[in-house]
Motif scaffolding. Sequence first.
Motif, short mmCIF file in Angstrom:
data_model
loop_
_atom_site.label_atom_id
_atom_site.label_comp_id
_atom_site.label_asym_id
_atom_site.label_seq_id
_atom_site.Cartn_x
_atom_site.Cartn_y
_atom_site.Cartn_z
N ALA A 1 0.85 -1.15 -0.04
CA ALA A 1 -0.02 0.02 -0.02
C ALA A 1 0.90 1.42 -0.10
N GLN A 2 1.94 1.27 0.68
CA GLN A 2 2.74 2.48 0.69
C GLN A 2 3.26 2.57 -0.59
N LEU A 3 3.74 1.65 -1.22
CA LEU A 3 4.44 1.54 -2.56
C LEU A 3 3.54 1.78 -3.58
N GLY A 4 2.43 1.56 -3.55
CA GLY A 4 1.26 1.75 -4.52
C GLY A 4 1.45 0.41 -5.34
N VAL A 5 1.73 -0.79 -4.75
CA VAL A 5 1.85 -1.99 -5.62
C VAL A 5 0.56 -3.01 -5.43
N PRO A 6 -0.24 -3.07 -6.54
CA PRO A 6 -1.53 -4.09 -6.32
C PRO A 6 -1.04 -5.43 -5.92
N VAL A 7 -1.62 -6.18 -5.17
CA VAL A 7 -1.54 -7.51 -4.96
C VAL A 7 -2.68 -8.23 -4.56
N ILE A 8 -2.59 -9.43 -5.41
CA ILE A 8 -3.71 -10.51 -5.13
C ILE A 8 -3.26 -11.61 -4.10
N TYR A 9 -4.04 -12.08 -3.24
CA TYR A 9 -3.63 -13.07 -2.34
C TYR A 9 -4.64 -14.24 -2.49
N PRO A 10 -4.22 -15.20 -3.47
CA PRO A 10 -5.04 -16.13 -3.80
C PRO A 10 -5.44 -17.23 -2.61
N TYR A 11 -4.68 -17.33 -1.61
CA TYR A 11 -4.81 -18.09 -0.27
C TYR A 11 -5.08 -17.60 0.91
N ALA A 12 -5.17 -16.16 1.00
CA ALA A 12 -5.45 -15.51 2.08
C ALA A 12 -6.89 -15.38 2.31
N ASP A 13 -7.50 -15.40 3.47
CA ASP A 13 -8.69 -15.52 3.91
C ASP A 13 -9.09 -14.39 4.96
N ASP A 14 -7.85 -13.63 5.22
CA ASP A 14 -8.12 -12.70 6.54
C ASP A 14 -8.23 -11.50 6.10
N THR A 15 -9.49 -10.87 6.54
CA THR A 15 -9.82 -9.37 5.90
C THR A 15 -8.74 -8.33 6.80
N ARG A 16 -7.89 -8.75 7.55
CA ARG A 16 -7.08 -7.73 8.10
C ARG A 16 -5.77 -7.56 7.03
N VAL A 17 -5.88 -8.32 6.04
CA VAL A 17 -4.72 -8.07 4.60
C VAL A 17 -5.32 -6.90 4.15
N THR A 18 -6.51 -7.04 3.94
CA THR A 18 -7.00 -5.75 2.76
C THR A 18 -7.25 -4.56 3.58
N ALA A 19 -7.20 -4.89 4.97
CA ALA A 19 -7.32 -3.68 5.61
C ALA A 19 -6.20 -2.72 5.98
N GLN A 20 -4.88 -3.34 5.20
CA GLN A 20 -3.68 -2.68 5.44
C GLN A 20 -3.56 -1.54 4.40
N GLY A 21 -4.51 -1.59 3.16
CA GLY A 21 -4.37 -0.65 2.28
C GLY A 21 -5.07 -1.12 1.17
N ALA A 22 -5.45 -0.08 0.19
CA ALA A 22 -6.38 -0.16 -0.94
C ALA A 22 -5.73 -1.11 -2.04
N THR A 23 -4.57 -1.34 -1.90
CA THR A 23 -3.90 -2.12 -2.98
C THR A 23 -3.84 -3.66 -2.82
N SER A 24 -4.59 -4.30 -1.85
CA SER A 24 -4.55 -5.71 -1.55
C SER A 24 -5.94 -6.25 -1.58
#
Length: 186
Positions: A65-88
């Motif tokens: 999020a800080q670097l502006g890199v979009p990331v897709i997490y195919p195995y993650a299920d924890d919404t805390r990940v997407t709460a870290q920033g709008a690029t996840s």
Amino acid sequence: GAYVAAFRLKGAKSGTSNVELLVRDDNGTPEGATAAITALHDAGVVGVVYGSTGEQLLAAAATAAQLGVPVIYPYADDTRVTAQGATSFLAGPTIAQVAAKFADHTTGANLAKVALIRQVGAYGDAGKTALDSAGMAFTIDKAFTPGDALADAAKAVAAAKPDAVVVWAEAAPAAAVADALSAAGV
């Protein structure tokens, strides 16, 4: 997936090789995740498919999020990940959605005695909370720390004689639990 991304993002044409795959190891740590995302950003990637699970994803998502890199997490299920920033972005079901499916299945299959064995820490706690919220009740709830000997926990689960066992853990610890449960006759 990589060819489709290249076609959409770079205008790749059939028969060309405009996609380069860069791989970085997060070493299963927040520091490793931060270093991996930073290295990929510095290499000029247009996005990351992060094929891992674990607490280190939080650091990866915050760095991305800080670097502006979009990331897709195919195995993650924890919404805390997407709460870290709008690029996840999660590509699979959330913890709450998985818990609801477990609850639906155990109810529909008339599984009255369900055991839970879960990983200690934020992920295991989030799973337990979601399972409770989904209306699941457990005949036994055993928490474990990855790397611990699991024979005693597995024997306790076996002694409860459950109709089903829910293992809530990251991939490697879940495999160790499955082995211990099998050895205990579950």
